[in-house]
Design a protein around this motif. Structure first.
Motif, PDB file in Angstrom:
ATOM      1  N   PRO A  20      -6.208 -11.854   6.037  1.00 40.79           N
ATOM      2  CA  PRO A  20      -5.731 -10.520   6.435  1.00 40.79           C
ATOM      3  C   PRO A  20      -4.275 -10.622   6.900  1.00 40.79           C
ATOM      4  O   PRO A  20      -3.979 -11.223   7.937  1.00 40.79           O
ATOM      5  CB  PRO A  20      -6.661 -10.123   7.584  1.00 40.79           C
TER       6      PRO A  20
ATOM      7  N   ILE B  80      -5.071   0.727  -0.733  1.00 43.31           N
ATOM      8  CA  ILE B  80      -6.482   0.808  -0.335  1.00 43.31           C
ATOM      9  C   ILE B  80      -6.877   2.256  -0.030  1.00 43.31           C
ATOM     10  O   ILE B  80      -6.207   2.940   0.752  1.00 43.31           O
ATOM     11  CB  ILE B  80      -6.753  -0.089   0.884  1.00 43.31           C
TER      12      ILE B  80
ATOM     13  N   GLU C 291      -0.222  -8.720   7.428  1.00 43.52           N
ATOM     14  CA  GLU C 291       0.279  -7.504   8.070  1.00 43.52           C
ATOM     15  C   GLU C 291       0.377  -6.335   7.101  1.00 43.52           C
ATOM     16  O   GLU C 291       0.251  -5.190   7.505  1.00 43.52           O
ATOM     17  CB  GLU C 291       1.651  -7.774   8.698  1.00 43.52           C
ATOM     18  N   LYS C 292       0.578  -6.611   5.817  1.00 41.75           N
ATOM     19  CA  LYS C 292       0.707  -5.521   4.848  1.00 41.75           C
ATOM     20  C   LYS C 292      -0.305  -5.614   3.707  1.00 41.75           C
ATOM     21  O   LYS C 292      -0.174  -4.900   2.710  1.00 41.75           O
ATOM     22  CB  LYS C 292       2.128  -5.492   4.272  1.00 41.75           C
ATOM     23  N   GLY C 293      -1.293  -6.483   3.838  1.00 48.20           N
ATOM     24  CA  GLY C 293      -2.263  -6.587   2.769  1.00 48.20           C
ATOM     25  C   GLY C 293      -3.282  -7.678   3.026  1.00 48.20           C
ATOM     26  O   GLY C 293      -3.325  -8.290   4.115  1.00 48.20           O
ATOM     27  N   PHE C 294      -4.123  -7.926   2.023  1.00 42.61           N
ATOM     28  CA  PHE C 294      -5.107  -8.998   2.042  1.00 42.61           C
ATOM     29  C   PHE C 294      -4.814  -9.920   0.863  1.00 42.61           C
ATOM     30  O   PHE C 294      -4.460  -9.458  -0.217  1.00 42.61           O
ATOM     31  CB  PHE C 294      -6.533  -8.457   1.911  1.00 42.61           C
TER      32      PHE C 294
ATOM     33  N   LEU D 102      -6.574   1.655   8.528  1.00 38.52           N
ATOM     34  CA  LEU D 102      -7.283   1.784   7.261  1.00 38.52           C
ATOM     35  C   LEU D 102      -8.598   2.524   7.480  1.00 38.52           C
ATOM     36  O   LEU D 102      -9.261   2.357   8.498  1.00 38.52           O
ATOM     37  CB  LEU D 102      -7.556   0.411   6.653  1.00 38.52           C
TER      38      LEU D 102
ATOM     39  N   LYS E  90      -4.892  -1.415  11.744  1.00 40.64           N
ATOM     40  CA  LYS E  90      -3.947  -1.089  10.675  1.00 40.64           C
ATOM     41  C   LYS E  90      -4.097   0.354  10.195  1.00 40.64           C
ATOM     42  O   LYS E  90      -3.350   0.787   9.304  1.00 40.64           O
ATOM     43  CB  LYS E  90      -4.134  -2.036   9.492  1.00 40.64           C
TER      44      LYS E  90
ATOM     45  N   HIS F 175      -2.089  -2.916   1.651  1.00 38.31           N
ATOM     46  CA  HIS F 175      -2.725  -1.844   2.417  1.00 38.31           C
ATOM     47  C   HIS F 175      -2.464  -0.481   1.799  1.00 38.31           C
ATOM     48  O   HIS F 175      -3.344   0.395   1.830  1.00 38.31           O
ATOM     49  CB  HIS F 175      -2.201  -1.868   3.859  1.00 38.31           C
ATOM     50  N   ASP F 176      -1.284  -0.279   1.237  1.00 45.15           N
ATOM     51  CA  ASP F 176      -0.949   1.021   0.650  1.00 45.15           C
ATOM     52  C   ASP F 176      -1.809   1.346  -0.561  1.00 45.15           C
ATOM     53  O   ASP F 176      -1.922   2.511  -0.950  1.00 45.15           O
ATOM     54  CB  ASP F 176       0.534   1.051   0.237  1.00 45.15           C
TER      55      ASP F 176
ATOM     56  N   ILE G 297      -8.670  -4.422  10.966  1.00 47.30           N
ATOM     57  CA  ILE G 297      -8.630  -3.346   9.967  1.00 47.30           C
ATOM     58  C   ILE G 297      -8.425  -1.991  10.632  1.00 47.30           C
ATOM     59  O   ILE G 297      -7.619  -1.168  10.180  1.00 47.30           O
ATOM     60  CB  ILE G 297      -9.911  -3.366   9.121  1.00 47.30           C
TER      61      ILE G 297
ATOM     62  N   VAL H 107     -13.680  -3.472  -0.627  1.00 49.71           N
ATOM     63  CA  VAL H 107     -12.359  -2.843  -0.559  1.00 49.71           C
ATOM     64  C   VAL H 107     -12.212  -1.946  -1.789  1.00 49.71           C
ATOM     65  O   VAL H 107     -12.188  -2.439  -2.923  1.00 49.71           O
ATOM     66  CB  VAL H 107     -11.229  -3.886  -0.513  1.00 49.71           C
TER      67      VAL H 107
END
Length: 643
Positions: free
Chosen positions: A363, A383, A365-368, A437, A435, A380-381, A432, A407
């Motif tokens: 995990p 998802i 800061e901006k994605g997985f 989400l 963030k 993240h953008d 999660i 996801v």
């Protein structure tokens, strides 16, 4: 930016490569995003040297020249776009685009204009073609009048890229007046020397630095990695890849949980191809403690000019750090490292599996990022929502120790990360939710009960609002006890036995909660009915063994209570205040309100609760150490601790 113009068009890459995407022109400059994700090109208006329009077959082309010499070409504009966009650019950016004419006569005699790193061949005053000198790998003087250019070979491949320019020859007669020579240096030699000053010549002969015997997991094999001025080369026994730095989108430096190895990932756009398989990520595995020392083969002039503040003359340190620093300095790509997430064991990732492959889910800061294979990067953008699911929701008691994470992306694609240990739930959920989400529970009642049963921690008296929401949406509460005694394959038909009745009675009397007992009765009846329909072959002689198999695992009263997160301390402190302010609010809504308030709090506001969590974590580790060693253990209710 809300003010601007958005266009669907194509970015022309080196030697004719095309990439469809969207161009946005706004008051601050120009931004272009590749279709389907990938490269994002942003040009600030202060960096724009000039803009040009050109009529090309079936469309118009916008040329954007940057002050450092780079030149971008965007095609796909309509005639009406030219007027509207020109007016907008004049008002917002303050630059008037020039109009360039394209030569369509087919003549091959003309002049050469070298501007920045672009070489333009002109017939009269009109452009016949244009090439980037950054793509030139070699140049030779053939005779006294011909200059031969050889272009870089790139093993990356785009979906629309089938042909590539390999070489080009110019005839420069001795009567040429643009490149004035003498008896010893004909005009062709002057022309070649001009190209040498701007092109990436000679880098293919000697590498800046080399790393031998590197273990690469995708594409799998051991390779020697050469870092040149404009490209990197992977040399293996069976395969050889040459990759331009312009294809390197980002670098990732991610330590493995066991601390014995470190991943370095090179993300490419377009990807490289091996057989029929495309590889958008090169996953390299370095030994975590290996130390290397490297001297770069760079002149002092280059270090002082082109690579000032980017590279040093020599490096010594961990091999993963040295490799990443040199590659970053040469390619200009940004490096992403691990973020704030920590697993329950203090690692940077959680163990899981994807498409039947075991790996690590990071995990960030901006994605997985799932590694090592199939390497899967999810921003993240991209998802739509994430969903916690019970692993193996029907059959095995082992499944109660694991859960799955689904996801769902905005393009309807799904990634299911399976076999995540139950102890990692709180860490993942807090990260999660922090963030912002969207978290979804399963839509059906059985599934929701399954998630609650798996994720509910019987050793922790604290209330998790997310789990409570799942249980409430399922139509009722569940017992805090683990549901390990009900295994469908081992059940004898579902009718209550003496043991199960005693368990229910004890739970009801000790808890004083008739609703819990009723909910448990309904659940056992439902599961028992399903078992009776699938397995009715139990014999009287097996009943005693069946009862033993269904014996409930007893909780050790001396075991220390598990540590609480900062969010749980905050919830315990503020739950009553929310109830007083909102009489009659449903429990689900209370949990949701607590979650919303937590997300909006600043780091400073969260710090007192995070400090409590750190202290409680220390308490739990010390207590567990004493418990496992057989020493005296004192149970302290984590909900009452404070600094």
């Amino acid at each position: 930016m809300t003010d601007g113009h958005l266009f669907n068009n194509i970015l022309l890459g080196g030697r004719g490569g095309t990439n469809p995407g969207q161009l946005k022109v706004h008051a601050g400059g120009i931004a272009w995003r590749k279709q389907g994700g990938g490269k994002i090109i942003e040009v600030d208006k202060a960096d724009i040297a000039s803009l040009t329009w050109m009529k090309v077959p079936r469309a118009y082309q916008l040329g954007v020249r940057i002050k450092d010499g780079l030149f971008y070409k965007f095609i796909g504009f309509r005639e009406q776009d030219v007027t509207n966009l020109t007016n907008f650019i004049q008002k917002s950016i303050g630059i008037t685009p020039e109009e360039k004419q394209l030569s369509v006569t087919g003549h091959n005699w003309g002049g050469v204009d070298i501007n920045g790193n672009m070489l333009t061949f002109l017939v009269g005053s009109k452009q016949a073609f244009e090439v980037s000198l950054a793509d030139v790998a070699q140049t030779q003087l053939q005779g006294k009048t011909d200059v031969y250019l050889e272009f870089h070979v790139d093993d990356t491949t785009g979906a629309n890229e089938k042909d590539s320019l390999m070489d080009l020859s110019f005839h420069v007669p001795t009567s040429n007046t643009q490149f004035v020579g003498d008896e010893n240096r004909p005009p062709a030699e002057v022309f070649r020397e001009k190209i040498l000053t701007l092109a990436d010549i000679g880098s293919s002969e000697e590498a800046v630095v080399t790393f031998e015997g590197i273990a690469i997991l995708t594409p799998r094999g051991r390779y020697g990695v050469e870092l040149h001025l404009s490209f990197l080369r992977l040399q293996g026994q069976a395969n050889d890849f040459k990759i331009q730095y312009s294809s390197v989108v980002r670098l990732f430096l991610l330590p493995k949980s066991n601390q014995t190895h470190t991943f370095v990932i090179i993300t490419l756009d377009p990807p490289i191809r091996k057989g029929q398989t495309l590889y958008p990520h090169i996953v390299i595995q370095f030994e975590a403690e290996a130390i290397v020392e490297r001297q770069l083969s760079l002149s002092e002039e280059l270090l002082a000019t082109k690579y000032k503040d980017k590279l040093d003359s020599s490096y010594k340190g961990l091999v993963s750090e040295v490799f990443t620093k040199v590659l970053r300095g040469l390619s200009g790509a940004k490096v992403t490292r691990v973020g704030s997430f920590r697993s329950c064991q203090g690692g940077y990732a959680v163990k899981s599996s994807l498409k039947a492959e075991d790996g690590l889910l990071y995990p960030l800061e901006k994605g997985f990022f799932f590694l090592p294979k199939p390497p899967t990067l999810i921003l993240h953008d991209e998802i739509e929502y994430v969903e916690f699911e019970r692993h193996g929701a029907g059959g095995s008691s082992v499944s109660s120790h694991y859960f799955d994470l689904l996801v769902k992306l905005k393009n309807d694609q799904e990634h299911l990360f399976r076999n995540i240990q139950r102890s990692e739930y709180h860490s993942l959920f807090d990260f999660i939710s922090g963030k912002g989400l969207k978290i979804m529970n399963l839509g059906d009642v059985q599934g929701a009960n399954g998630v609650a049963a798996v994720l509910q921690n019987s050793d922790d008296d604290a209330v998790d609002p997310h789990l409570e929401r799942i249980k409430n949406e399922a139509g009722g509460e569940e017992s805090d006890e683990e549901d390990e005694d009900f295994v469908v394959e081992k059940d004898d038909g579902g009718s209550p036995t003496d043991d199960s009745e005693e368990d229910e009675s004890d739970a009801s009397e000790s808890g004083g909660d008739k609703e819990k007992s009723a909910a448990k009765d309904l659940k056992k009846e439902a599961v028992g009915t399903k078992a009776s329909s699938t397995k009715r072959k139990s014999k009287d002689g097996d009943e005693e063994g069946s009862k033993k198999r269904r014996q409930k695992k007893k909780k050790d009263p001396n075991a220390p209570k598990r540590a609480m997160s900062g969010f749980m301390f905050f919830s315990n402190a503020e739950r009553e205040n929310i109830k007083k302010s909102n009489p009659g609010m449903a429990f689900t809504d209370v949990g949701r309100a607590l979650g919303e308030r937590w997300k909006k709090m600043s780091a400073e506001e969260k710090e007192p609760f995070e400090a409590m969590a750190r202290a409680d974590s220390k308490r739990y580790k010390e207590a567990m150490a004493g418990y496992k060693s057989g020493g005296p253990t004192i149970n302290v209710d984590s909900g009452d601790e404070s600094e």
